[in-house]
Design an enzyme around this catalytic site. Sequence first.
Site, PDB file in Angstrom:
ATOM      1  CG  HIS A   1      -1.961  -1.061   1.205  1.00  0.00           C
ATOM      2  ND1 HIS A   1      -2.828  -1.263   0.152  1.00  0.00           N
ATOM      3  CD2 HIS A   1      -2.251  -2.030   2.123  1.00  0.00           C
ATOM      4  CE1 HIS A   1      -3.607  -2.308   0.425  1.00  0.00           C
ATOM      5  NE2 HIS A   1      -3.275  -2.792   1.611  1.00  0.00           N
TER       6      HIS A   1
ATOM      7  CG  HIS B   1      -6.431  -5.328   1.753  1.00  0.00           C
ATOM      8  ND1 HIS B   1      -5.849  -6.163   2.695  1.00  0.00           N
ATOM      9  CD2 HIS B   1      -7.606  -4.908   2.281  1.00  0.00           C
ATOM     10  CE1 HIS B   1      -6.650  -6.237   3.756  1.00  0.00           C
ATOM     11  NE2 HIS B   1      -7.713  -5.495   3.539  1.00  0.00           N
TER      12      HIS B   1
ATOM     13  CG  ASP C   1      -4.577 -10.064   3.393  1.00  0.00           C
ATOM     14  OD1 ASP C   1      -4.287 -10.550   2.280  1.00  0.00           O
ATOM     15  OD2 ASP C   1      -4.367  -8.877   3.695  1.00  0.00           O
TER      16      ASP C   1
ATOM     17  CG  ASP D   1      -2.692  -8.329   0.660  1.00  0.00           C
ATOM     18  OD1 ASP D   1      -1.872  -8.565   1.578  1.00  0.00           O
ATOM     19  OD2 ASP D   1      -3.767  -7.713   0.842  1.00  0.00           O
TER      20      ASP D   1
END
Length: 339
Positions: free
Chosen positions: A158, A195, A282, A193
Amino acid sequence: MKVIYSEVQKQHYPQHFLSSGAARPNPEVPERADRLLQAALASGLELMEPEDAGLEPVAAVHSPEYLQFLQNIYRRWCYIDGASSEVVPNIHPDRRDGAYPASAVGQAGFHMLDTGCPINGDTWNSALASAHAAVQGAALLLDDEDSAYALCRPPGHHAGRDFAAGFCYLNNSAIAAQELLAEFGRVAILDIDVHHGNGTQDIFYNRNDVFTVSLHADPSRFYPFFWGHANERGSGQGLGYNLNIPLPRGTGDKDYLEELDRALSRIEAYAPGALVVALGLDAHEADPFQGLAITTAGFGKIAARIAALELPTLLVQEGGYLSDDLGANLESFLDGFRS
Ligand SMILES: [Zn+2]
């Protein structure tokens, strides 16, 4: 296969983040690293400590102002009367082309996209050690190893060229990809991931020498909300070299693997010299973030398909939070990757 990790990466211990506006314990805890390391060793990987690679590889993808900020902001923050014990922004600019503020509070707003990346006195050293683990992993590939696992914690995907966000400070996957370019000419980053890897997308959006691919829970209802949509395809020279595959919340193994195959065939067509896998765990069905529903066995299948590309591959740890399955998910991935 080696696992690269240093205990310095555990010093960073963020206390809080805001979730739906409420202050909650930050889930990006040092214990994640313990569990992942244990699993890597149980899978038969050999531990290697990263060397101090200095700032050069980090400065190749992050701006000078941002690196200054990360190194100095905590000390400056401590001089502010009544300030929080961790650096957390309380202002968020609506665009990034405004004036660069001199104030610590203003700079925190400029360089931190959200409240999920608090900075304390240990953050810089841990983030730099985490980046050095990725650099070391890249060095192994440059040294003709087929693969390596950089146990990067804190995670990185991120973090953009000049911003921290979502538990991330330095973009380990991007730093590794940039290192690999020296020999491999073209590199692909596959981000699995749960996200979207918005920081990685930010860094390479205008470039065609790194193909960025991300499969993730649909951001229209999931962090990072503003990025990760299918119509973000890159710009300028980079147009067509960013591929986002948003998936409905709760997507399980079968549908995921179909979309993964689509991503892998695009990577094959790009013909990179090396691959970086931004390895978030995740997407698992028991992860506290509850975005997708990949099973433990599913991670093994994902890994086997990635390995079938037969590219020099660096695995870079991203997300994956405490649950009873975290270690087993990594073991399943590593076993699938090497089978
Ligand atoms: Zn994540």
